[in-house]
Design a protein around this motif. Structure first.
Motif, PDB file in Angstrom:
ATOM      1  N   SER A 187      45.282  85.466  51.909  1.00 13.77           N
ATOM      2  CA  SER A 187      45.702  84.221  51.265  1.00 13.77           C
ATOM      3  C   SER A 187      44.518  83.298  51.009  1.00 13.77           C
ATOM      4  O   SER A 187      44.362  82.748  49.910  1.00 13.77           O
ATOM      5  N   ILE A 188      43.662  83.131  52.000  1.00 16.55           N
ATOM      6  CA  ILE A 188      42.531  82.212  51.840  1.00 16.55           C
ATOM      7  C   ILE A 188      41.493  82.779  50.873  1.00 16.55           C
ATOM      8  O   ILE A 188      40.961  82.059  50.016  1.00 16.55           O
ATOM      9  N   SER A 189      41.206  84.076  50.973  1.00 19.89           N
ATOM     10  CA  SER A 189      40.205  84.668  50.078  1.00 19.89           C
ATOM     11  C   SER A 189      40.697  84.702  48.634  1.00 19.89           C
ATOM     12  O   SER A 189      39.895  84.595  47.698  1.00 19.89           O
ATOM     13  N   ALA A 190      42.010  84.830  48.427  1.00 14.83           N
ATOM     14  CA  ALA A 190      42.545  84.800  47.060  1.00 14.83           C
ATOM     15  C   ALA A 190      42.321  83.437  46.423  1.00 14.83           C
ATOM     16  O   ALA A 190      41.930  83.334  45.251  1.00 14.83           O
ATOM     17  N   VAL A 191      42.557  82.387  47.197  1.00 13.80           N
ATOM     18  CA  VAL A 191      42.322  81.035  46.682  1.00 13.80           C
ATOM     19  C   VAL A 191      40.834  80.818  46.424  1.00 13.80           C
ATOM     20  O   VAL A 191      40.441  80.262  45.391  1.00 13.80           O
ATOM     21  N   MET A 192      39.998  81.268  47.352  1.00 15.58           N
ATOM     22  CA  MET A 192      38.562  81.091  47.182  1.00 15.58           C
ATOM     23  C   MET A 192      38.031  81.904  46.003  1.00 15.58           C
ATOM     24  O   MET A 192      37.046  81.514  45.369  1.00 15.58           O
ATOM     25  N   ALA A 193      38.669  83.025  45.698  1.00 17.89           N
ATOM     26  CA  ALA A 193      38.262  83.808  44.530  1.00 17.89           C
ATOM     27  C   ALA A 193      38.484  83.015  43.247  1.00 17.89           C
ATOM     28  O   ALA A 193      37.647  83.037  42.331  1.00 17.89           O
ATOM     29  N   VAL A 194      39.605  82.299  43.174  1.00 22.01           N
ATOM     30  CA  VAL A 194      39.878  81.463  42.003  1.00 22.01           C
ATOM     31  C   VAL A 194      38.850  80.340  41.900  1.00 22.01           C
ATOM     32  O   VAL A 194      38.307  80.069  40.819  1.00 22.01           O
ATOM     33  N   LEU A 195      38.569  79.698  43.032  1.00 19.12           N
ATOM     34  CA  LEU A 195      37.565  78.632  43.022  1.00 19.12           C
ATOM     35  C   LEU A 195      36.187  79.185  42.668  1.00 19.12           C
ATOM     36  O   LEU A 195      35.409  78.534  41.959  1.00 19.12           O
ATOM     37  N   GLY A 196      35.879  80.375  43.166  1.00 19.61           N
ATOM     38  CA  GLY A 196      34.609  81.007  42.826  1.00 19.61           C
ATOM     39  C   GLY A 196      34.509  81.310  41.344  1.00 19.61           C
ATOM     40  O   GLY A 196      33.451  81.137  40.728  1.00 19.61           O
ATOM     41  N   GLU A 231      55.648  81.536  61.616  1.00 20.82           N
ATOM     42  CA  GLU A 231      55.777  80.541  60.559  1.00 20.82           C
ATOM     43  C   GLU A 231      54.746  80.805  59.461  1.00 20.82           C
ATOM     44  O   GLU A 231      53.581  81.107  59.738  1.00 20.82           O
ATOM     45  N   THR A 232      55.171  80.683  58.207  1.00 23.86           N
ATOM     46  CA  THR A 232      54.281  80.901  57.068  1.00 23.86           C
ATOM     47  C   THR A 232      53.980  79.574  56.387  1.00 23.86           C
ATOM     48  O   THR A 232      54.886  78.797  56.100  1.00 23.86           O
ATOM     49  N   VAL A 233      52.703  79.331  56.157  1.00 26.64           N
ATOM     50  CA  VAL A 233      52.289  78.108  55.464  1.00 26.64           C
ATOM     51  C   VAL A 233      52.449  78.364  53.970  1.00 26.64           C
ATOM     52  O   VAL A 233      51.620  79.008  53.335  1.00 26.64           O
ATOM     53  N   LYS A 234      53.541  77.864  53.407  1.00 24.15           N
ATOM     54  CA  LYS A 234      53.847  78.108  51.998  1.00 24.15           C
ATOM     55  C   LYS A 234      53.177  77.109  51.066  1.00 24.15           C
ATOM     56  O   LYS A 234      52.928  77.404  49.900  1.00 24.15           O
ATOM     57  N   SER A 235      52.923  75.903  51.556  1.00 25.72           N
ATOM     58  CA  SER A 235      52.280  74.894  50.710  1.00 25.72           C
ATOM     59  C   SER A 235      51.497  73.923  51.585  1.00 25.72           C
ATOM     60  O   SER A 235      51.744  73.805  52.784  1.00 25.72           O
ATOM     61  N   ILE A 236      50.548  73.249  50.949  1.00 24.54           N
ATOM     62  CA  ILE A 236      49.698  72.275  51.637  1.00 24.54           C
ATOM     63  C   ILE A 236      49.771  70.958  50.874  1.00 24.54           C
ATOM     64  O   ILE A 236      49.504  70.933  49.665  1.00 24.54           O
ATOM     65  N   PRO A 237      50.126  69.852  51.544  1.00 22.46           N
ATOM     66  CA  PRO A 237      50.111  68.545  50.865  1.00 22.46           C
ATOM     67  C   PRO A 237      48.689  68.223  50.397  1.00 22.46           C
ATOM     68  O   PRO A 237      47.774  68.117  51.211  1.00 22.46           O
ATOM     69  N   VAL A 238      48.524  68.073  49.113  1.00 21.85           N
ATOM     70  CA  VAL A 238      47.178  68.010  48.531  1.00 21.85           C
ATOM     71  C   VAL A 238      46.394  66.798  49.013  1.00 21.85           C
ATOM     72  O   VAL A 238      45.289  66.926  49.553  1.00 21.85           O
ATOM     73  N   ALA A 287      43.864  73.154  47.960  1.00 23.09           N
ATOM     74  CA  ALA A 287      45.290  72.968  48.227  1.00 23.09           C
ATOM     75  C   ALA A 287      46.130  73.219  46.980  1.00 23.09           C
ATOM     76  O   ALA A 287      47.197  73.840  47.050  1.00 23.09           O
ATOM     77  N   VAL A 288      45.652  72.749  45.837  1.00 24.49           N
ATOM     78  CA  VAL A 288      46.393  72.943  44.583  1.00 24.49           C
ATOM     79  C   VAL A 288      46.552  74.428  44.281  1.00 24.49           C
ATOM     80  O   VAL A 288      47.659  74.914  43.999  1.00 24.49           O
ATOM     81  N   PHE A 289      45.453  75.167  44.344  1.00 25.03           N
ATOM     82  CA  PHE A 289      45.527  76.593  44.029  1.00 25.03           C
ATOM     83  C   PHE A 289      46.250  77.376  45.123  1.00 25.03           C
ATOM     84  O   PHE A 289      46.891  78.395  44.834  1.00 25.03           O
ATOM     85  N   TYR A 290      46.151  76.919  46.365  1.00 24.84           N
ATOM     86  CA  TYR A 290      46.927  77.555  47.435  1.00 24.84           C
ATOM     87  C   TYR A 290      48.411  77.442  47.129  1.00 24.84           C
ATOM     88  O   TYR A 290      49.162  78.413  47.244  1.00 24.84           O
ATOM     89  N   ASN A 291      48.834  76.253  46.726  1.00 28.03           N
ATOM     90  CA  ASN A 291      50.252  76.032  46.430  1.00 28.03           C
ATOM     91  C   ASN A 291      50.726  76.830  45.217  1.00 28.03           C
ATOM     92  O   ASN A 291      51.906  77.163  45.113  1.00 28.03           O
ATOM     93  N   ILE A 292      49.804  77.132  44.305  1.00 29.07           N
ATOM     94  CA  ILE A 292      50.167  77.908  43.117  1.00 29.07           C
ATOM     95  C   ILE A 292      50.195  79.403  43.416  1.00 29.07           C
ATOM     96  O   ILE A 292      51.119  80.122  43.014  1.00 29.07           O
ATOM     97  N   ILE A 293      49.174  79.874  44.136  1.00 32.16           N
ATOM     98  CA  ILE A 293      48.995  81.316  44.332  1.00 32.16           C
ATOM     99  C   ILE A 293      49.830  81.872  45.479  1.00 32.16           C
ATOM    100  O   ILE A 293      50.438  82.945  45.354  1.00 32.16           O
ATOM    101  N   ILE A 294      49.867  81.158  46.588  1.00 33.36           N
ATOM    102  CA  ILE A 294      50.441  81.703  47.813  1.00 33.36           C
ATOM    103  C   ILE A 294      51.911  82.099  47.691  1.00 33.36           C
ATOM    104  O   ILE A 294      52.309  83.138  48.225  1.00 33.36           O
TER     105      ILE A 294
END
Length: 207
Positions: A140-149, A4-11, A103-110
């Motif tokens: 996936s997680i490091s890509a989101v954290m790169a944006v936050l960084g 199963e792939t986590v495609k989005s996270i309820p913010v 969660a917002v950026f995960y839903n956008i980037i992932i």
């Protein structure tokens, strides 16, 4: 259930539950630190005037203003207030914002790069997480954290008033956070995949 792939996270729900947990942990930690520190300061507030009187008697000092320990008593109350009330509230607010942004950026980037994959197997009353593919999780997680960084670096740089420095910090934080979290998540998933067959994994009851 498998792959199963986590495609989005309820913010809101994601940020709320995690920030409440962090706030509760901070409260329990603050309760210990606050009460322990407050006790020490309270003890000091009682010892100071006694020590001052003893010193005054030993040196025959008269008509001098001696310490009363009132400042330590005030610090004791402020210390307890800070750790028991202010810190949990501050941590709730900060972590809610941080998790919501994640969660917002995960839903956008992932959706563009894949996503966090979780492999489940049927267990007694639900499903057990048997494996986490290392590269998709780390990427996936490091890509989101790169944006936050990058956002963090840009804000910190702008606060200095130097646009060039802000751009440098944007790039530096983006790269460093990506590398750091890629390594952390990769190691975490490797350890999980190694330990799961030996001690069991996370079990979920899904409806």
């Amino acid at each position: 259930m498998e792959g199963e792939t986590v495609k989005s996270i309820p913010v809101v729900s994601f940020a709320l539950i995690l920030s409440v947990i962090v706030a509760l942990i901070t409260f329990l930690t603050g309760l210990y630190i606050g009460l322990a520190g407050s006790s020490i300061f309270s003890l000091a507030s009682g010892v100071i005037p006694i020590a001052a009187n003893v010193a005054a008697d030993a040196t025959n000092v008269t008509n001098a203003t001696l310490p009363t320990g009132g400042m330590m008593a005030a610090i004791s109350g402020i210390w307890a207030l800070f750790w028991i009330i202010i810190m949990p509230i501050a941590m709730f607010i900060m972590t809610f914002i941080a998790y919501a942004l994640f969660a917002v950026f995960y839903n956008i980037i992932i959706p563009k790069i894949g996503g966090l994959k979780l492999i489940f197997a049927e267990a007694a009353n639900g499903f057990e997480l048997t494996s986490i593919p290392v590269v998709p999780a780390a990427l996936s997680i490091s890509a989101v954290m790169a944006v936050l960084g990058a956002i963090y670096g840009l804000i910190m740089g702008i606060m200095t008033g130097d646009i060039v420095l802000a751009i440098i910090w944007l790039i530096t934080y983006a790269i460093s956070w990506f590398v750091m979290y890629f390594i952390i998540v990769a190691l975490g998933t490797v350890f999980y995949n190694f330990l799961q067959p030996r001690i069991g994994g996370i079990k979920l009851v899904l409806e």
